[in-house]
Write a protein that holds these residues in place. Sequence first.
Motif, PDB file in Angstrom:
ATOM      1  N   ARG A 114     -20.780  33.000  44.608  1.00  0.00           N
ATOM      2  CA  ARG A 114     -19.335  33.048  44.453  1.00  0.00           C
ATOM      3  C   ARG A 114     -18.707  31.970  45.320  1.00  0.00           C
ATOM      4  O   ARG A 114     -19.105  31.796  46.474  1.00  0.00           O
ATOM      5  N   VAL A 115     -17.751  31.270  44.751  1.00  0.00           N
ATOM      6  CA  VAL A 115     -17.003  30.255  45.493  1.00  0.00           C
ATOM      7  C   VAL A 115     -15.526  30.592  45.334  1.00  0.00           C
ATOM      8  O   VAL A 115     -15.042  30.784  44.222  1.00  0.00           O
ATOM      9  N   GLU A 116     -14.836  30.644  46.472  1.00  0.00           N
ATOM     10  CA  GLU A 116     -13.395  30.896  46.484  1.00  0.00           C
ATOM     11  C   GLU A 116     -12.690  29.638  46.980  1.00  0.00           C
ATOM     12  O   GLU A 116     -13.109  29.048  47.978  1.00  0.00           O
ATOM     13  N   VAL A 117     -11.654  29.254  46.271  1.00  0.00           N
ATOM     14  CA  VAL A 117     -10.825  28.116  46.676  1.00  0.00           C
ATOM     15  C   VAL A 117      -9.417  28.647  46.892  1.00  0.00           C
ATOM     16  O   VAL A 117      -8.791  29.166  45.966  1.00  0.00           O
ATOM     17  N   GLN A 169      -3.159  32.783  48.286  1.00  0.00           N
ATOM     18  CA  GLN A 169      -3.221  32.321  46.895  1.00  0.00           C
ATOM     19  C   GLN A 169      -4.547  31.612  46.681  1.00  0.00           C
ATOM     20  O   GLN A 169      -4.723  30.471  47.116  1.00  0.00           O
ATOM     21  N   SER A 170      -5.478  32.304  46.024  1.00  0.00           N
ATOM     22  CA  SER A 170      -6.809  31.730  45.853  1.00  0.00           C
ATOM     23  C   SER A 170      -7.394  32.117  44.507  1.00  0.00           C
ATOM     24  O   SER A 170      -6.894  33.017  43.826  1.00  0.00           O
ATOM     25  N   ALA A 171      -8.449  31.418  44.136  1.00  0.00           N
ATOM     26  CA  ALA A 171      -9.198  31.708  42.914  1.00  0.00           C
ATOM     27  C   ALA A 171     -10.673  31.739  43.276  1.00  0.00           C
ATOM     28  O   ALA A 171     -11.119  31.041  44.172  1.00  0.00           O
ATOM     29  N   GLU A 172     -11.424  32.554  42.566  1.00  0.00           N
ATOM     30  CA  GLU A 172     -12.858  32.699  42.831  1.00  0.00           C
ATOM     31  C   GLU A 172     -13.622  32.662  41.510  1.00  0.00           C
ATOM     32  O   GLU A 172     -13.151  33.168  40.505  1.00  0.00           O
ATOM     33  N   VAL A 173     -14.789  32.056  41.570  1.00  0.00           N
ATOM     34  CA  VAL A 173     -15.696  32.061  40.437  1.00  0.00           C
ATOM     35  C   VAL A 173     -17.001  32.714  40.882  1.00  0.00           C
ATOM     36  O   VAL A 173     -17.417  32.542  42.025  1.00  0.00           O
ATOM     37  N   GLU A 174     -17.603  33.456  39.990  1.00  0.00           N
ATOM     38  CA  GLU A 174     -18.933  34.011  40.229  1.00  0.00           C
ATOM     39  C   GLU A 174     -19.878  33.393  39.214  1.00  0.00           C
ATOM     40  O   GLU A 174     -19.635  33.476  38.005  1.00  0.00           O
ATOM     41  N   LEU A 175     -20.927  32.763  39.709  1.00  0.00           N
ATOM     42  CA  LEU A 175     -21.928  32.131  38.857  1.00  0.00           C
ATOM     43  C   LEU A 175     -23.219  32.920  39.000  1.00  0.00           C
ATOM     44  O   LEU A 175     -23.657  33.232  40.102  1.00  0.00           O
ATOM     45  N   ILE A 176     -23.821  33.229  37.859  1.00  0.00           N
ATOM     46  CA  ILE A 176     -25.092  33.939  37.848  1.00  0.00           C
ATOM     47  C   ILE A 176     -26.104  33.039  37.153  1.00  0.00           C
ATOM     48  O   ILE A 176     -26.057  32.881  35.938  1.00  0.00           O
ATOM     49  N   PRO A 177     -26.961  32.404  37.965  1.00  0.00           N
ATOM     50  CA  PRO A 177     -27.904  31.433  37.380  1.00  0.00           C
ATOM     51  C   PRO A 177     -28.889  32.070  36.417  1.00  0.00           C
ATOM     52  O   PRO A 177     -29.191  33.219  36.488  1.00  0.00           O
TER      53      PRO A 177
END
Length: 163
Positions: A146-149, A155-163
Amino acid sequence: MPTASYKVRVIKDELVFSSGHFITFNGDHCERIHGHNYRVAVEVDGPLDENAYVVDFIALRDMMKALVAGLDHRMLLPGESPRIRVTEEGRNTVARYDDRFWSFPTEECVVLPIANTTAELLARYLGDRLLADMKARGWADPRALRVEVEECFGQSAEVELIP
């Protein structure tokens, strides 16, 4: 014995970058150029290795630090936007939206392989790059990354990547 799940999270003062950008939205709007002092956090889920680590905190921090350093004090431009056309013209990079255009010194720009320079897509870009760096180091794929910017406080956004 209960099942255990492990994750590590890194959010440090070194994981910041200041950049300019503008986004398009609602199909026909393009906001003004502005900037943010972005903060990045990264979280990795996975099993423990032989050192009882999910991943090495310091190595993870340093990989992400190198990625954000490439964005620091730059104009972020979307290289895959259907609305904003980005071209190099001499020593400048020019971004065009309808009848508006902006010209920046090329060395002060980063043209990203994304459709819009939103916090969501910046998080995805950083996550994809981090996964590639982890793989290049021979690290096992995590269960999730997970990366949060954060654009500004609260005020942020997060992505979760599942390889």
